[in-house]
Every structure is written in C-alpha cells, then in structure tokens.
Design a protein around this motif. Structure first.
Motif, mmCIF file in Angstrom:
data_model
loop_
_atom_site.group_PDB
_atom_site.id
_atom_site.type_symbol
_atom_site.label_atom_id
_atom_site.label_comp_id
_atom_site.label_asym_id
_atom_site.label_seq_id
_atom_site.Cartn_x
_atom_site.Cartn_y
_atom_site.Cartn_z
ATOM 1 N N ALA A 113 10.909 116.116 -13.514
ATOM 2 C CA ALA A 113 10.484 114.862 -14.143
ATOM 3 C C ALA A 113 9.079 114.539 -13.654
ATOM 4 C CB ALA A 113 11.434 113.724 -13.783
ATOM 5 N N ALA A 114 8.337 113.794 -14.468
ATOM 6 C CA ALA A 114 6.986 113.388 -14.106
ATOM 7 C C ALA A 114 6.847 111.882 -14.276
ATOM 8 C CB ALA A 114 5.951 114.109 -14.965
ATOM 9 N N ILE A 115 6.173 111.257 -13.313
ATOM 10 C CA ILE A 115 5.863 109.828 -13.384
ATOM 11 C C ILE A 115 4.367 109.696 -13.665
ATOM 12 C CG2 ILE A 115 5.879 107.626 -12.172
ATOM 13 C CD1 ILE A 115 7.998 108.856 -10.281
ATOM 14 N N ASN A 191 10.478 96.333 -9.387
ATOM 15 C CA ASN A 191 11.040 97.393 -10.232
ATOM 16 C C ASN A 191 10.747 98.801 -9.714
ATOM 17 O OD1 ASN A 191 12.335 95.770 -12.096
ATOM 18 N ND2 ASN A 191 10.563 95.652 -13.464
ATOM 19 N N VAL A 192 10.371 98.905 -8.434
ATOM 20 C CA VAL A 192 10.204 100.233 -7.844
ATOM 21 C C VAL A 192 11.533 100.679 -7.244
ATOM 22 C CG1 VAL A 192 8.953 101.637 -6.166
ATOM 23 C CG2 VAL A 192 7.768 99.820 -7.405
ATOM 24 N N VAL A 193 12.011 99.948 -6.269
ATOM 25 C CA VAL A 193 13.351 100.189 -5.724
ATOM 26 C C VAL A 193 14.272 99.018 -6.062
ATOM 27 C CG1 VAL A 193 14.695 100.481 -3.596
ATOM 28 C CG2 VAL A 193 12.520 101.692 -3.885
ATOM 29 N N GLU A 194 13.739 97.809 -5.963
ATOM 30 C CA GLU A 194 14.511 96.600 -6.261
ATOM 31 C C GLU A 194 14.065 96.000 -7.591
ATOM 32 O OE1 GLU A 194 17.042 95.687 -4.532
ATOM 33 O OE2 GLU A 194 16.723 97.138 -2.901
ATOM 34 N N PRO A 195 14.986 95.409 -8.363
ATOM 35 C CA PRO A 195 14.625 94.774 -9.643
ATOM 36 C C PRO A 195 13.644 93.626 -9.434
ATOM 37 C CG PRO A 195 17.008 95.059 -9.470
ATOM 38 C CD PRO A 195 16.436 95.360 -8.107
ATOM 39 N N THR A 206 15.355 100.310 -12.469
ATOM 40 C CA THR A 206 14.205 100.420 -11.576
ATOM 41 C C THR A 206 13.769 101.884 -11.556
ATOM 42 O OG1 THR A 206 15.556 100.866 -9.622
ATOM 43 C CG2 THR A 206 15.073 98.558 -10.129
ATOM 44 N N LEU A 207 12.591 102.144 -10.982
ATOM 45 C CA LEU A 207 12.097 103.516 -10.934
ATOM 46 C C LEU A 207 13.021 104.403 -10.117
ATOM 47 C CD1 LEU A 207 9.872 105.541 -11.570
ATOM 48 C CD2 LEU A 207 8.667 104.754 -9.523
ATOM 49 N N LEU A 208 13.399 103.975 -8.911
ATOM 50 C CA LEU A 208 14.282 104.793 -8.084
ATOM 51 C C LEU A 208 15.663 104.906 -8.714
ATOM 52 C CD1 LEU A 208 14.720 106.411 -5.507
ATOM 53 C CD2 LEU A 208 15.423 104.292 -4.375
ATOM 54 N N GLY A 209 16.139 103.826 -9.314
ATOM 55 C CA GLY A 209 17.448 103.876 -9.955
ATOM 56 C C GLY A 209 17.501 104.925 -11.057
ATOM 57 N N LEU A 210 16.426 105.005 -11.837
ATOM 58 C CA LEU A 210 16.367 106.009 -12.892
ATOM 59 C C LEU A 210 16.308 107.415 -12.305
ATOM 60 C CD1 LEU A 210 16.037 106.767 -15.903
ATOM 61 C CD2 LEU A 210 13.575 106.508 -15.582
#
Length: 431
Positions: A113-115, A191-195, A206-210
């Motif tokens: 995957a790429a961000i 929205n990186v680790v926490e909403p 969130t990014l980490l959640g995905l």
C-alpha cells in the motif's frame, strides 16, 4: 485477527508534512523507543519546538540524516519497522523532490500500500500527479491519500470533498481502483491513530485503523523459485547417513516468490533455455522438512528427476513462461549515467544474469502529465520504455501477475553498478 506483515510506502510533495505524518503515526502507535524520544526532544528544542506543552518535531523520527535535518527535507528512503497488536509494518518514507524519483521507485517497488500526502491548502499538485503516476506504473495494490493540514483550513468539508473527487478521478484514470481518502492533521494527530474531534462529518477510518485492516496482496499466482544455490554433498560422510542418499543428494535453494508449492506437485524447469519437467520430491525449510511452502519462504527443493539445474534457472509449478530474449519494458534510471540505443549491459532477472543489449529507446514518460515523448537517451530519474535483447532466454512474466517474474535490473558490465530497474507490462511472443 490480522497478523500479516504490511509493507507501506509514503510519498508527497515538498512541505506537505509527510515526515511529520510518519512521525505522528509511529509516536501515537507507541513505536518509538524512549532513548529515541529523548534525542528527538533535544533536537526539537534546538529547532525551537518544545516549551510548556512539550511539542516534538516529529519529522525527526524519519529524517535521521544530518543533511536532511539541516535542510529540513527528506533526501533518501528511510525505512522504519513497527508493530501494533494487530500486525507488523515496514514503512518506506520516500523523498518528495522531483530529482529523487528513483528513490520513490525504490521505496514503492515492494509496497502493499502507498500513502500519498496532499496539502489541504494547495490541493493536487504536479508532484502529486507524478507520485500517482509512479505508483500506478509499479502496480501498488492499494492507495491511501491523506489530505493533511486540515486544521489550517478549519476542517472545511467542501474543500476536502473537492480534493477527494479530483484524487479518485485521477487514480481511476491511471487504473488505480482501490483508493481511500482521509482528512488528517499530522501536527495535531487528528485521524492518524485516533479519530478527530474536529471533523464530525467524517465517518471513515483513521489512517492506522485502515492500515491494520488492509490485506496485503500475497503471491497468489503460479509458484516460482529462481534457483539461488545448488546444494551438493561436500566433505566426509556424517555418521548415520546412507552413502547412496548422501552421494546422490541435490537440493535447489531459493525463495518461493509466488503461490504455494507442495510435495508431489508437477514442476517445469527452465534450464539452459529449455523447459524440462519433474515433480517435487521433498521440501526443506529452516524449521525442517515440510509438505508445502508459501510465497516468501526460503526453501530447498528436491526433485524426483536428476536434472542439470544451475543458479539462475527457474522452477515453476504448472506452465512455465515461454523463454524470451527480446521484450519491451518500462525502466527508471537509478544511476547518473546516460543510457543510449545499442548500449551493452547486463540484465539480472531473478537470480539469472545475462549479457544484454538496449536495442531501442521507445520513449520517455513525462509522469507530470503521463505523456510519452521521443528520446534518444535516458538519464538519472528518467522513466522510459525500451526494447531489450538478452543473450539468454528469460522466464519473464507480466509485472501485474508476478513482481519478481516481471521485474529486472540493468547493470554496467564494466563497473558492476546498477544502472536501472525495469518492469514488464505486457509480454510478446518469444523472439
């Protein structure tokens, strides 16, 4: 629960906050060691961060080189390894400048995957298009676009929606179907680790959640082993071994790069340019004998038939790709050289190295607008399409179905330097 390894590459335009996002991801996922945090805190204070709130310059997590710190930019691919309760990650933080396109190619070549970061204030830029073009060329299976610095536009939902529409349209045009767009603030951690509590209108992950839920595209095609080493008996017979078995043992070592291989499977071998058939007699792994092997495992195969197999030969379960000597490919030039028509090179495909000739440069690819322009030469960071002719027949595959079978390196036969990396988009009849 997902426990597989996920390989991630990050890319973005200069000053989009990519290094800060990666730092925030690692910091909030508690993936930074205490002594590293102390060092980051000291350097942050030297650069004017800190104060009563203890703010850290999280870009320092990946920008470890002194030259990068002094310039405030990322100039190399920085690899970081971290884990959460759900899975492990290898993250390649790629540079944003146009002159480091080769680094982006290197970092993204093995990514699941790429961000890609987009500055919410600037929207999609030429460098954004460039990175999306490279990721499409490399067939990265999943694209995540992080629209960063949303706090600087007061979490404007309409502005985010406009960027999301443009990004998805562009990705679709390039053939990237699996695209997710997330509004984030790397500086504040939203929205990186926490909403985010500021974007009540956003209901996605969130990014980490995905990233924790994405399934990597494991090698699911035809099982393929490029022989790295042929193991034969050496030295005196060890006590307890059957002399006949010891003398006749021949194992073929390598990494299984696609599919699944089982004892008893019929295989074909490309040896000296000719296909020959056999069956798998035994499989050995670092843990001992096994009845099967999965993509990514280092194994030793024994075959039922005594064949003339050497390093560089290819063992495939099922149908063997037709050996080809001439084919077209897309390449990225990795060395400060000029590649020209008729140039003599070495090609490394899998574990096989063969003399080769760059027959024709078809065109150079302008990844800013995806146009194709005539060219007589290719230089550092150029992406272009060429026709190659190899002295030995190669078991090439399309890159979309096998990253190993569809990729290669071009090497300077005099210095041994790696000049370019290439991928094969479509095969042609053997020449």
């Amino acid at each position: 629960m997902t426990t597989t390894l996920l390989r991630i590459a990050t890319a973005g335009s200069v000053d989009d906050g990519k290094s800060t996002l990666v730092g925030r991801l690692l910091h909030d996922a508690k993936a930074i060691l205490a002594d590293s945090l102390d060092d980051i805190a000291r350097t942050s204070a030297e650069r004017g961060f800190g104060g009563a709130d203890g703010t850290l310059d999280l870009a320092l997590v990946t920008d470890g080189l002194r030259a990068e710190r002094e310039q405030g930019i990322t100039i190399d691919v920085a690899y970081r390894y971290f884990s959460t309760d759900k899975r492990s990650f290898i993250l390649a933080d790629c540079p944003g400048h146009v002159q480091y396109t080769r680094n982006t190619v290197t970092g993204a070549s093995t990514a699941d995957a790429a961000i890609v970061l987009v500055d919410a204030r600037n929207g999609v830029l030429e460098q954004t298009r460039r990175h999306l073009g490279v990721l499409a060329l490399l067939r990265v299976p999943r694209l995540v676009v992080a629209v960063n610095k949303m706090d600087l536009i007061n979490w404007d939902e309409q502005a985010f929606a406009a960027i999301e529409t443009e990004v998805i349209s562009l990705a679709t045009e390039l053939g990237i179907q699996a695209t997710t767009v997330i509004p984030v603030s790397a500086l504040q951690g939203d929205n990186v680790v926490e909403p985010s509590l500021s974007a009540t209108w956003y209901t996605g992950p969130t990014l980490l959640g995905l990233l924790e839920e994405l399934e990597p595209k494991l090698g699911g095609g035809t099982a393929r082993l490029d022989v790295q080493y042929v193991i034969r008996p050496q030295g005196a017979l060890a006590p307890g071994l059957d002399p006949e078995v010891y003398r006749d043992y021949r194992g073929y070592a390598g990494t299984l790069v696609d599919g699944t291989l089982n004892v008893g499977d019929r295989v074909q071998v490309l040896s000296n340019g000719q296909p020959v058939a056999s069956r798998v007699k035994a499989i050995s792994t670092p843990a001992g004998s096994a009845q099967s092997a999965q993509a990514g495992e280092a194994i030793v195969l024994e075959l039922e038939t005594d064949l003339d197999i050497a390093r560089g030969d290819t063992i495939v379960a099922g149908e063997l790709p037709t050996a080809q000597r001439e084919f077209q490919a897309n390449i990225c030039v990795l060395d400060p050289v000029k590649l020209t028509n008729g140039q003599r090179l070495l090609i490394k495909h899998g574990t096989k190295v063969s003399a080769a000739k760059l027959s024709t440069i078809e065109h150079v690819i302008n990844v800013a607008d995806y146009s194709q322009q005539p060219a007589d030469s290719l230089e550092l960071n150029d992406l272009g399409r060429i026709t190659l002719r190899s002295q030995a027949g190669l078991a090439i595959e399309e890159y979309a179905s096998s990253r190993t079978g569809g990729s290669f390196l071009l090497i300077d036969p005099t210095t041994g330097r790696t000049l370019a990396a290439g991928i094969i988009e479509e095969k042609h009849e053997a020449a």
